[in-house]
Design a protein around this motif. Structure first.
Motif, mmCIF file in Angstrom:
data_model
loop_
_atom_site.group_PDB
_atom_site.id
_atom_site.type_symbol
_atom_site.label_atom_id
_atom_site.label_comp_id
_atom_site.label_asym_id
_atom_site.label_seq_id
_atom_site.Cartn_x
_atom_site.Cartn_y
_atom_site.Cartn_z
ATOM 1 N N GLY A 1 -54.787 -15.935 -15.237
ATOM 2 C CA GLY A 1 -54.179 -17.253 -15.290
ATOM 3 C C GLY A 1 -54.937 -18.210 -16.183
ATOM 4 O O GLY A 1 -56.160 -18.103 -16.349
ATOM 5 N N LEU A 2 -54.213 -19.121 -16.780
ATOM 6 C CA LEU A 2 -54.783 -20.237 -17.546
ATOM 7 C C LEU A 2 -54.092 -21.508 -17.119
ATOM 8 O O LEU A 2 -52.853 -21.565 -17.072
ATOM 9 N N VAL A 3 -54.881 -22.531 -16.815
ATOM 10 C CA VAL A 3 -54.338 -23.881 -16.627
ATOM 11 C C VAL A 3 -54.868 -24.725 -17.774
ATOM 12 O O VAL A 3 -56.055 -25.036 -17.841
ATOM 13 N N ASN A 4 -53.986 -25.058 -18.700
ATOM 14 C CA ASN A 4 -54.314 -25.914 -19.836
ATOM 15 C C ASN A 4 -54.278 -27.356 -19.357
ATOM 16 O O ASN A 4 -53.205 -27.949 -19.201
ATOM 17 N N ASN A 5 -55.443 -27.929 -19.094
ATOM 18 C CA ASN A 5 -55.481 -29.263 -18.488
ATOM 19 C C ASN A 5 -56.342 -30.255 -19.255
ATOM 20 O O ASN A 5 -56.141 -31.464 -19.135
ATOM 21 N N ALA A 6 -57.314 -29.792 -20.055
ATOM 22 C CA ALA A 6 -58.228 -30.703 -20.742
ATOM 23 C C ALA A 6 -57.454 -31.672 -21.632
ATOM 24 O O ALA A 6 -56.610 -31.260 -22.433
ATOM 25 N N GLY A 7 -57.751 -32.963 -21.493
ATOM 26 C CA GLY A 7 -57.052 -33.948 -22.301
ATOM 27 C C GLY A 7 -57.796 -35.265 -22.373
ATOM 28 O O GLY A 7 -58.651 -35.554 -21.539
ATOM 29 N N VAL A 8 -57.469 -36.040 -23.383
ATOM 30 C CA VAL A 8 -58.042 -37.375 -23.562
ATOM 31 C C VAL A 8 -56.917 -38.315 -23.968
ATOM 32 O O VAL A 8 -55.915 -37.892 -24.538
ATOM 33 N N SER A 9 -57.102 -39.597 -23.678
ATOM 34 C CA SER A 9 -56.039 -40.556 -24.008
ATOM 35 C C SER A 9 -56.081 -40.976 -25.466
ATOM 36 O O SER A 9 -55.049 -41.246 -26.079
ATOM 37 N N GLY A 10 -57.275 -41.074 -26.040
ATOM 38 C CA GLY A 10 -57.402 -41.599 -27.395
ATOM 39 C C GLY A 10 -57.232 -43.099 -27.411
ATOM 40 O O GLY A 10 -57.323 -43.756 -26.372
ATOM 41 N N PRO A 11 -56.975 -43.679 -28.577
ATOM 42 C CA PRO A 11 -56.855 -45.142 -28.687
ATOM 43 C C PRO A 11 -55.791 -45.694 -27.749
ATOM 44 O O PRO A 11 -54.728 -45.097 -27.584
ATOM 45 N N ASN A 12 -56.083 -46.828 -27.131
ATOM 46 C CA ASN A 12 -55.172 -47.444 -26.175
ATOM 47 C C ASN A 12 -54.639 -48.746 -26.766
ATOM 48 O O ASN A 12 -55.410 -49.630 -27.121
#
Length: 244
Positions: A85-96
């Motif tokens: 299994g893989l859960v692709n979860n890593a994320g960032v919002s970037g500029p707000n």
């Protein structure tokens, strides 16, 4: 993959939704590889929780936008056995803020994590799962993919819309290989992802259920899609957003 020990890689697994997913999967019988970017202490704390549930765990530092790091992540995971299994979860919002004011370098960096990182991890997972007889990928998208996040982070919403498309396309590409690919699209959730820590409370009145979600509620949806109960589900985008 019925009858096989479940070994699942969770990127962004050291905090928030990712940490909740790791804990839930341990309860569901998965051995868990906790991918993290920089907070080793937090990742080690999550692996300790997984182990306290009686499962094996590894913490692996990874920049998901770097193909060599991703390959090393899956090589480390293989020490536990075939990855299922893989859960692709890593994320960032970037500029707000408004797109017109957004810093191009910040947007580029965010897109590399939020989209390229998902592609690279899915690519590596499919290679491993094809060789071992199948498995499951769950991408964590966002309700922003259809809401657009105007005035906040349009570029993030665009990346998440691409994640939804990735889910549909890849699910069709690898179905015959015994690999299911699905997606969970959370709404606003109480995590430290938000630039304003009180944003979940502030937007609650606009959510039909009148509250923000909690990480465990997202983890439950992910766990179901990885389970045998979801054996006929692939290409699905499961919205867990309080009605948004």
């Amino acid at each position: 993959m019925r009858g096989h020990q479940k070994i699942t890689v969770v990127t962004g697994g050291s905090r928030g939704i990712g940490a909740a997913i790791c804990r839930r999967l341990a309860v569901e019988g998965h051995d868990v590889v906790v991918g993290y970017r920089s907070d080793e202490a937090a990742a080690r704390a999550v692996t300790a929780e997984v182990e306290s549930a009686g499962r094996r765990a590894l913490a692996v530092a990874v920049d998901t936008a770097d193909e060599h790091d991703v390959a090393a992540l899956f090589e480390a995971a293989a020490a536990l056995g075939p990855v299922t299994g893989l859960v692709n979860n890593a994320g960032v919002s970037g500029p707000n803020g408004r797109l017109a004011d957004a810093d191009p370098a910040g947007m580029r960096a965010a897109l590399e994590v939020n989209l390229l990182g998902y592609l690279l991890c899915a690519r590596q997972a499919v290679r491993a799962m094809t060789a071992s007889g199948g498995g499951c990928v769950v991408n964590v998208s966002s309700a922003a993919a259809t809401l657009g996040s105007p005035g906040q982070y349009v570029h993030y919403a665009a990346a998440k819309a691409a994640v939804d498309a990735l889910t549909v396309g890849l699910s069709k590409e690898v179905a015959a290989d015994g690999i299911r690919v699905n997606c969970v699209a959370p709404g606003t959730v109480w995590t430290d992802f938000h630039e304003d820590p009180q944003r979940p409370a502030k937007v609650a009145e606009n959510i039909p259920m009148r509250r923000a979600g909690h990480p465990d509620e997202i983890a439950g949806a992910v766990a179901w899609l990885l389970s045998d109960d979801a054996s006929y589900a692939t290409g699905a985008v499961l919205r867990v957003a309080g009605g948004m």
